[in-house]
Design a protein around this motif. Structure first.
Motif, short mmCIF file in Angstrom:
data_model
loop_
_atom_site.label_atom_id
_atom_site.label_comp_id
_atom_site.label_asym_id
_atom_site.label_seq_id
_atom_site.Cartn_x
_atom_site.Cartn_y
_atom_site.Cartn_z
N ALA A 196 0.83 -1.21 0.00
CA ALA A 196 0.00 0.00 0.00
C ALA A 196 0.87 1.26 0.00
CB ALA A 196 -0.93 0.00 1.21
N LYS A 197 1.97 1.24 0.74
CA LYS A 197 2.88 2.40 0.76
C LYS A 197 3.51 2.62 -0.61
CE LYS A 197 4.32 2.42 5.61
NZ LYS A 197 5.44 2.18 6.53
N GLU A 198 3.92 1.52 -1.25
CA GLU A 198 4.51 1.64 -2.58
C GLU A 198 3.50 2.20 -3.58
OE1 GLU A 198 5.93 -2.28 -3.47
OE2 GLU A 198 7.54 -2.15 -1.99
N GLN A 199 2.26 1.73 -3.51
CA GLN A 199 1.22 2.22 -4.41
C GLN A 199 0.92 3.69 -4.15
OE1 GLN A 199 -1.98 -0.54 -3.78
NE2 GLN A 199 -1.16 -2.04 -5.24
N ALA A 200 0.86 4.07 -2.88
CA ALA A 200 0.61 5.47 -2.54
C ALA A 200 1.75 6.35 -3.03
CB ALA A 200 0.44 5.62 -1.04
N SER A 201 2.98 5.86 -2.93
CA SER A 201 4.13 6.62 -3.40
C SER A 201 4.08 6.80 -4.91
CB SER A 201 5.42 5.91 -2.99
OG SER A 201 6.54 6.58 -3.50
N ILE A 240 1.39 6.76 -6.83
CA ILE A 240 0.30 7.70 -7.13
C ILE A 240 0.73 9.13 -6.83
CG2 ILE A 240 -2.02 8.42 -6.41
CD1 ILE A 240 -2.64 5.40 -6.08
N SER A 241 1.44 9.32 -5.74
CA SER A 241 1.96 10.65 -5.38
C SER A 241 2.88 11.18 -6.46
CB SER A 241 2.74 10.57 -4.08
OG SER A 241 2.02 11.04 -3.02
N ASN A 242 3.76 10.32 -6.95
CA ASN A 242 4.68 10.73 -8.02
C ASN A 242 3.92 11.11 -9.29
OD1 ASN A 242 6.89 10.35 -6.40
ND2 ASN A 242 7.31 8.28 -7.15
N ILE A 243 2.90 10.36 -9.66
CA ILE A 243 2.09 10.66 -10.84
C ILE A 243 1.40 12.01 -10.67
CG2 ILE A 243 0.02 9.96 -12.13
CD1 ILE A 243 0.92 7.02 -11.57
N ILE A 244 0.82 12.24 -9.49
CA ILE A 244 0.13 13.51 -9.23
C ILE A 244 1.11 14.67 -9.27
CG2 ILE A 244 -1.09 14.84 -7.45
CD1 ILE A 244 -2.48 12.17 -6.67
N ALA A 245 2.29 14.50 -8.67
CA ALA A 245 3.30 15.57 -8.67
C ALA A 245 3.74 15.88 -10.10
CB ALA A 245 4.49 15.17 -7.81
N HIS A 246 3.95 14.85 -10.89
CA HIS A 246 4.38 15.03 -12.28
C HIS A 246 3.29 15.75 -13.09
CE1 HIS A 246 6.79 14.26 -15.80
NE2 HIS A 246 5.73 13.70 -16.42
N ALA A 247 2.03 15.34 -12.92
CA ALA A 247 0.92 15.97 -13.64
C ALA A 247 0.75 17.42 -13.20
CB ALA A 247 -0.37 15.19 -13.40
N THR A 248 0.89 17.68 -11.92
CA THR A 248 0.78 19.05 -11.40
C THR A 248 1.87 19.93 -11.99
OG1 THR A 248 -0.15 18.19 -9.34
CG2 THR A 248 0.70 20.44 -9.30
N LYS A 249 3.07 19.41 -12.10
CA LYS A 249 4.19 20.16 -12.66
C LYS A 249 3.91 20.50 -14.13
CE LYS A 249 9.20 19.97 -13.10
NZ LYS A 249 10.39 19.14 -12.91
N LYS A 250 3.37 19.56 -14.89
CA LYS A 250 3.04 19.81 -16.29
C LYS A 250 1.95 20.87 -16.42
CE LYS A 250 4.39 15.66 -18.70
NZ LYS A 250 3.98 14.67 -19.67
N VAL A 251 0.94 20.78 -15.59
CA VAL A 251 -0.15 21.78 -15.62
C VAL A 251 0.40 23.15 -15.28
CG1 VAL A 251 -2.28 22.51 -14.48
CG2 VAL A 251 -2.00 20.13 -15.17
N MET A 252 1.26 23.24 -14.29
CA MET A 252 1.84 24.53 -13.90
C MET A 252 2.69 25.10 -15.04
SD MET A 252 0.53 25.12 -11.05
CE MET A 252 1.38 26.36 -10.18
N ASN A 253 3.44 24.23 -15.72
CA ASN A 253 4.24 24.69 -16.87
C ASN A 253 3.33 25.20 -17.99
OD1 ASN A 253 6.68 24.15 -15.66
ND2 ASN A 253 6.88 22.11 -16.58
N LEU A 254 2.24 24.50 -18.26
CA LEU A 254 1.30 24.94 -19.30
C LEU A 254 0.65 26.27 -18.93
CD1 LEU A 254 -0.43 21.58 -20.28
CD2 LEU A 254 1.17 22.91 -21.67
N LEU A 255 0.30 26.43 -17.66
CA LEU A 255 -0.29 27.69 -17.21
C LEU A 255 0.72 28.85 -17.31
CD1 LEU A 255 -2.39 26.57 -14.10
CD2 LEU A 255 -3.26 27.36 -16.29
#
Length: 171
Positions: free
Chosen positions: A145-150, A152-167
């Motif tokens: 569960a910790k590995e899966q949460a980690s 998912i966290s990495n995916i969210i952080a990566h997506a957030t970074k892309k959105v911020m760059n686009l903005l």
């Protein structure tokens, strides 16, 4: 039937409690205070059974901790001493040589092990190997569960970074 389990340090600090009979929070506090005072003041050569409020308290000291279980008057005290010893042996097997700090920092594991041994105030599992296997299985699930949460966290952080760059590019 076991009414409750208490682990108390020599200084009177409660390290673990498990209640199998209904007690209000006020009653629990009073029970802990009474039993701490009663058990901690007893000499080491006295019997490990204490009559208390029409019940019997069975306790055993291991290192700096008192393991206490409250039972009915007609229950077998020696069986309860064996259950306490069994619990300590399983804790020792899991933690290496269990100490008070293990129970402070890994209290959730101590509760999980206790829950595997006792169910509704009765002995559920007498095999140390079975309990060890169940605890190891639960540890494996927690790690997964910790590995899966980690991940998912990495995916969210990566997506957030892309959105911020686009903005940033859009403005």
């Amino acid at each position: 039937m076991i009414h409750f389990v208490l682990l108390i340090s020599r200084q009177g600090k409660v390290r673990l409690t498990k209640w199998y009979s209904p007690y209000s929070q006020k009653e629990r506090t009073k029970v802990i205070r009474e039993l701490s005072g009663l058990i901690l003041t007893r000499g080491p050569k006295l019997c490990n059974f204490v009559e208390w409020r029409g019940l019997r308290v069975v306790y055993k000291r291991y290192a700096s901790l008192y393991f206490c279980m409250c039972i009915d008057q007609d229950d077998n005290e020696l069986e309860i001493l064996e259950i306490i010893h069994h619990y300590v042996e399983v804790l020792d097997r899991y933690f290496g040589s269990v100490c008070e700090l293990d129970l402070i920092y890994n209290f959730h594991k101590a509760y999980f092990i206790l829950d595997e041994l006792l169910l509704a105030g009765e002995l559920q599992e007498s095999s140390k190997k079975t309990v060890a296997r169940l605890v190891a299985g639960q540890d494996s699930l927690v790690e997964t569960a910790k590995e899966q949460a980690s991940a998912i966290s990495n995916i969210i952080a990566h997506a957030t970074k892309k959105v911020m760059n686009l903005l940033a590019i859009a403005f």
